[in-house]
Write an enzyme that holds these catalytic residues in place. Structure first.
Site, PDB file in Angstrom:
ATOM      1  N   ASN A   5       0.843  -1.190   0.000  1.00  0.00           N
ATOM      2  CA  ASN A   5       0.000   0.000   0.000  1.00  0.00           C
ATOM      3  C   ASN A   5       0.879   1.241   0.000  1.00  0.00           C
ATOM      4  O   ASN A   5       2.109   1.129  -0.042  1.00  0.00           O
ATOM      5  CB  ASN A   5      -0.951  -0.020   1.205  1.00  0.00           C
ATOM      6  CG  ASN A   5      -0.200  -0.103   2.514  1.00  0.00           C
ATOM      7  OD1 ASN A   5       0.530   0.816   2.882  1.00  0.00           O
ATOM      8  ND2 ASN A   5      -0.352  -1.214   3.231  1.00  0.00           N
ATOM      9  N   ARG A   6       0.268   2.400   0.076  1.00  0.00           N
ATOM     10  CA  ARG A   6       1.009   3.655  -0.111  1.00  0.00           C
ATOM     11  C   ARG A   6       1.502   4.276   1.199  1.00  0.00           C
ATOM     12  O   ARG A   6       1.909   5.433   1.214  1.00  0.00           O
ATOM     13  CB  ARG A   6       0.143   4.659  -0.861  1.00  0.00           C
ATOM     14  CG  ARG A   6      -0.199   4.228  -2.286  1.00  0.00           C
ATOM     15  CD  ARG A   6      -1.000   5.295  -3.006  1.00  0.00           C
ATOM     16  NE  ARG A   6      -1.238   4.965  -4.396  1.00  0.00           N
ATOM     17  CZ  ARG A   6      -2.248   4.250  -4.849  1.00  0.00           C
ATOM     18  NH1 ARG A   6      -3.156   3.791  -3.982  1.00  0.00           N
ATOM     19  NH2 ARG A   6      -2.382   4.003  -6.136  1.00  0.00           N
TER      20      ARG A   6
END
Length: 405
Positions: free
Chosen positions: A212-213
């Protein structure tokens, strides 16, 4: 923080990183410290005593049976008059001696005679740092209360060598030294916190992974704020590019399973803050080779299985920390989802934040959190992640202050 009047003894051992030692002395003196240097015989192969004497403004000592220093049992006096001892660079040799109580030169004898804080900045080849014997010695020293800063990842002096083993830079060592003096009088002195930060990476094959970011900025900021209040911090971090705060014990992991193992190994703790964005799913099986698309193939089906729930596991743990804090990164039904998480995961607080792309939380420098507890919901508004971290830690200080009354 100023180090005005603090007496620091710098022990320099025989590693190529000793070229950084004069700069470290300069940084310490700029902060107001009075610095004296002790050298091992091996260190003289890399740097001359006259250099350290010149930058410190004090004579350098290296002989255990020096006829002048030895008149009043010099190694004991040198150990006891220091407010802090720093070993930089700290080689595998000095770590082994200290871990096993060996005292056969001035440096090792000073260390065994010391009764104050000791800060260790390791420096060695990555293979040496990763050796099982060195790992055992480091674990022993940490259990005995010695403080560490670094080592860092990077290029080595040897050609084509890289990895974890570089000595931390002088400014990082200075910050770690300053944090030790802050800790002696700070609000969370003597307390241990585990903080998770960043994303996890769940492999699909040797090349690809699910992630994920998350940048790790919020979790790392919380770790730094805890350190500023004197806490001992174990930072369990997924892959991030932000630097770890000086003074934290860093455990680098990739997967959710590795993160859970690292958190479990760090217990017991007074508090645990789970700021990492842990992947909920992982591949049921990981391909040994890169998955190649086949002629005519239009889709690929990958079976996923649930990852361990780290927050819930620790919330129900036999040695559960006194304060368990989670984060709820949501894109809808923010408060309702956070309240369900608070109950199901046996947490004390949940910090809920909207991570919709429009909010710019992942990778950004600001955050807008709501503190969800069994007493209700508080909207803390938007703030920089450093400020949010300080607000969280202020609440933690208040919590433990009430508990002691």
């Amino acid at each position: 923080m100023s180090l005005v009047g603090k007496r620091i003894l710098l022990i320099v051992t025989g590693g190529i990183a000793s070229y950084k030692s004069p700069d470290l002395v300069r940084r310490l003196r700029e902060a107001g410290a009075v610095v004296r240097c002790a050298m091992t015989e091996a260190s003289k192969n890399f740097i001359q005593p006259t250099v350290l004497a010149a930058v410190s403004g004090t004579p350098v000592v290296s002989e255990l049976f020096d006829p002048i220093e030895g008149m009043d049992v010099g190694h004991v006096r040198l150990a006891r008059e220091a407010d802090l001892i720093i070993i930089a660079p700290a080689t595998a040799d000095i770590l082994g001696k200290l871990a096993h109580g060996i005292a056969n030169d001035l440096a090792s004898t000073i260390l065994l005679a010391a009764d104050g804080p000791v800060l260790i900045a390791p420096a060695m080849n990555p293979k040496m740092w990763d050796h099982a014997a060195v790992k055992r010695n480091v674990a022993t020293l940490k259990a005995d209360g010695y403080q560490f800063v670094g080592p860092e990842s990077g290029e080595m002096a040897e050609s084509h060598e890289a990895g974890v083993g570089r000595m931390s830079e002088p400014l990082a060592i200075l910050a770690a030294a300053q944090s030790i003096f802050v800790a002696s009088s700070a609000a969370l002195a003597g307390r241990h916190f585990v903080v998770t930060s960043g994303p996890t990476e769940e492999p699909l094959d040797p090349v690809r992974y699910i992630s994920n970011r998350s940048s790790g900025k919020q979790g790392h900021a919380i770790a730094a704020a805890l350190l500023a209040e004197g806490a001992r911090v174990t930072l369990v971090s997924g892959p991030v590019s932000v630097p770890a705060p000086a003074g934290a014990e860093v455990k680098k992991v990739s997967t959710a399973a590795e993160m859970l193992d690292a958190v479990d190994a760090a217990l017991p703790a007074d508090g645990a803050i789970f700021a990492a964005a842990v992947a909920d799913w992982r591949a049921a099986s990981v391909a040994d080779e890169k998955m190649k698309k086949q002629d005519g193939q239009e889709e690929l089906v990958i079976r996923l299985v649930r990852n361990p729930d780290i927050l819930a596991t620790i919330g129900h743990h036999a040695t559960r920390p006194a304060l368990v804090i989670g984060f709820a990164a949501e894109t809808q039904d923010l408060i309702a989802n956070a309240q369900r998480k608070l109950s199901s995961k046996a947490a004390d607080w949940i910090f809920a934040n909207d991570v919709s792309p429009a909010q710019g939380v992942f990778g950004g420098d600001s955050n807008h959190v709501h503190r969800v507890s069994h007493d209700g919901v508080e909207d803390w508004g938007g703030a920089g992640k450093d400020q949010t971290a300080r607000m969280i830690v202020e609440k933690i200080v208040e919590h433990f202050g009430r508990a002691e009354r």
